[in-house]
Design an enzyme around this catalytic site. Structure first.
Site, PDB file in Angstrom:
ATOM      1  N   GLY A   1       1.680  -7.996   0.336  1.00 12.12           N
ATOM      2  CA  GLY A   1       0.574  -7.115   0.659  1.00 12.12           C
ATOM      3  C   GLY A   1       0.166  -7.063   2.110  1.00 12.12           C
ATOM      4  O   GLY A   1      -0.776  -6.339   2.451  1.00 12.12           O
TER       5      GLY A   1
ATOM      6  N   GLU B   1       5.303 -13.277  -0.896  1.00  9.43           N
ATOM      7  CA  GLU B   1       6.306 -12.320  -1.382  1.00  9.43           C
ATOM      8  C   GLU B   1       5.991 -10.925  -0.859  1.00  9.43           C
ATOM      9  O   GLU B   1       5.726 -10.007  -1.609  1.00  9.43           O
ATOM     10  CB  GLU B   1       6.406 -12.350  -2.914  1.00  9.43           C
ATOM     11  CG  GLU B   1       5.088 -12.264  -3.622  1.00  9.43           C
ATOM     12  CD  GLU B   1       5.187 -12.406  -5.146  1.00  9.43           C
ATOM     13  OE1 GLU B   1       5.969 -13.229  -5.640  1.00  9.43           O
ATOM     14  OE2 GLU B   1       4.443 -11.680  -5.837  1.00  9.43           O
TER      15      GLU B   1
ATOM     16  N   ARG C   1       5.385   8.447  -0.956  1.00  7.75           N
ATOM     17  CA  ARG C   1       4.103   7.808  -0.621  1.00  7.75           C
ATOM     18  C   ARG C   1       3.018   8.809  -0.217  1.00  7.75           C
ATOM     19  O   ARG C   1       1.872   8.680  -0.652  1.00  7.75           O
ATOM     20  CB  ARG C   1       4.295   6.740   0.465  1.00  7.75           C
ATOM     21  CG  ARG C   1       5.188   5.576   0.037  1.00  7.75           C
ATOM     22  CD  ARG C   1       5.134   4.398   0.990  1.00  7.75           C
ATOM     23  NE  ARG C   1       3.855   3.727   0.936  1.00  7.75           N
ATOM     24  CZ  ARG C   1       2.870   3.895   1.781  1.00  7.75           C
ATOM     25  NH1 ARG C   1       3.031   4.681   2.822  1.00  7.75           N
ATOM     26  NH2 ARG C   1       1.725   3.272   1.628  1.00  7.75           N
TER      27      ARG C   1
ATOM     28  N   CYS D   1       8.740  21.784  -6.276  1.00  8.31           N
ATOM     29  CA  CYS D   1       7.723  22.710  -6.783  1.00  8.31           C
ATOM     30  C   CYS D   1       6.468  21.969  -7.209  1.00  8.31           C
ATOM     31  O   CYS D   1       6.051  22.020  -8.369  1.00  8.31           O
ATOM     32  CB  CYS D   1       8.284  23.526  -7.938  1.00  8.31           C
ATOM     33  SG  CYS D   1       9.722  24.464  -7.434  1.00  8.31           S
TER      34      CYS D   1
END
Ligand SMILES: *Cc1c(COP(=O)(O)O)cnc(C)c1O
Length: 419
Positions: A229, A271, A309, A340
């Site tokens: 994170g 991680e 994203r 579309c």
């Protein structure tokens, strides 16, 4: 922070002759440098290990690089375990942080000797009956309302992950009774967090919990895993996380809370995915159309199936128009793909230099959760991945999909034959 590129227009134009756009271009030197900065921040902690979150960039050529830098691999599915094994990682170099897991995936993780991170109390019996209990097990902790989360990961008390605090005490007791002899504790409460203090607070929370678990259950944890994170500066005005300060802050807490206690030495694991590869991947795409209606549109040959994203999170990705870096940014445009769906936009109302058809655009910070989130909705195909080596050579590490790939699970000829 000024957005820079490790290549220029002529380099990419030459590359585009061999590999048609769109494609991803990853920078090996940058990835190595991220690994080294994180490792350096925790040099004081002898057992420190970062497990690269494979889902961010699941390609064995990348995993080979992160492995050479001393990183392990954090997996949550069978294919991710297979990729990591192919890149040479087995045993405790593998972390298996999964949720809602199927027995055959636990079995593969067990076979490879991965550290298994359980997501629920009921998974103790489930693991025991599907793959058997290993000597080392970890629980994922969900702190609920005690921590805030953010837009990408959501609020912890609404998140499906992990065990509540009171369940952990019961859980570790049950593991001990079942013969498990080595223990770890994990949490993952942030994603793309740019405030370094957040990770220091996570360490404080886990150190404190580890001490309470020890005094109440007698279970001595051998590691805490702070999760991933760590954020990256997507926007020019963002600042990167000061990793050295995070490492030093956690060291200070360790010295206060853990040093000299019965938990010492307590290993610290992480991680992260995004901070390792995110800033070092670029989606290269060509401008193919201009459209002027209520707004000004630049149409490019990539679409959200290559990078979702922006569509999924409203995420900002910086865009450089190659060769026009010094032109005035006096055009306000939406940069769009061909899907579309109206959220198929790489940029909305973004000031850019004038873009001509044929110009090459580099979409920055696409090295994590970029290609990996690709899909084929609307008949769109996933593009190639290229690796810019430290010696400036370029290696194709995944080819672009073809129409045959699209039809590989659907036998069009058999269908035609029966009509
Ligand atoms: C996605 C994920 C990570 C990596 O997150 P980043 O934001 O890329 O650092 C780590 N651990 C778990 C369990 C995850 O789901």
């Amino acid at each position: 922070m000024q957005k820079t590129l490790p290549f220029d227009e002529s380099f990419v134009r030459k590359l585009a002759e061999e590999y048609p756009t769109p494609f991803y271009l990853y920078d090996e030197a940058g990835i190595r440098s991220s690994c080294r900065q994180l490792n350096a921040a925790f040099e004081w902690s002898p057992g420190f290990r970062e497990y690269f979150a494979v889902k961010a960039l699941p390609n064995p050529w990348i995993l080979q690089i992160t492995k050479e830098e001393g990183l392990g691999a954090d997996c949550s599915s069978m294919p991710e375990l297979m990729l990591s094994e192919a890149a040479g990682m087995t045993g405790e170099h593998l972390m298996f942080t999964s949720n809602n897991t199927q027995g055959h995936e636990y079995q593969r993780a067990r076979d490879l000797g991965a550290i298994i991170n359980l997501d629920d109390l009921t998974h103790i019996d489930y693991l025991a009956s599907t793959a058997g209990l290993p000597e080392l097990l970890c629980f994922r902790y969900n702190p609920g309302a005690a921590r805030e989360g953010n837009v990408i990961i959501g609020r912890p008390e609404e998140a499906k992950y992990g065990l509540m605090e009171e369940q952990l005490f019961d859980g570790f007791r049950r593991l001990k009774q079942a013969g498990v002899s080595r223990f770890g504790l994990h949490t993952m409460v942030a994603s793309n967090e740019l405030n370094g203090d957040f990770f220091i607070e996570t360490a404080r929370m886990l150190f404190d919990l580890a001490l309470r678990l020890h005094s109440e259950t007698g279970v001595r944890l051998e590691f805490v895993n702070l999760g991933g994170g760590i954020g990256i500066p997507y926007r020019p005005e963002d600042s990167p996380v000061d990793l050295a300060a995070v490492g030093a802050g956690i060291q200070q807490l360790y010295n206060q809370l853990i040093s000299g206690s019965e938990l010492d030495p307590l290993r610290i694991l992480m991680e992260n995915g995004r901070m390792i590869t995110g800033p070092h991947g670029y989606l290269i795409t060509t401008a193919i159309h201009h459209k002027h209606i209520y707004r000004e549109y630049v149409g490019v040959d990539a679409c959200m199936s290559n990078l979702m994203r922006p569509g999924m999170y409203g995420a900002y990705h910086h865009i450089s128009v190659l060769g026009r870096e010094n032109d005035p940014q006096d055009q306000v445009v939406d940069v769009v793909g061909s899907l579309c769906e109206n959220n198929d936009k790489f940029a909305i109302q973004r000031p850019l230099p004038r873009v001509e058809v044929g110009d090459l655009l580099a979409i920055h910070d696409a090295g994590a959760h970029g290609h990996a989130m690709g899909f084929q909705y609307n008949g769109k195909l996933r593009c190639a991945e290229l690796l810019l080596r430290e010696d400036r050579s370029v290696q194709q590490i995944r080819r672009a999909e073809t129409v045959d790939d699209y039809f590989s699970t659907l036998d069009l000829n058999a269908f035609r034959a029966q009509v």
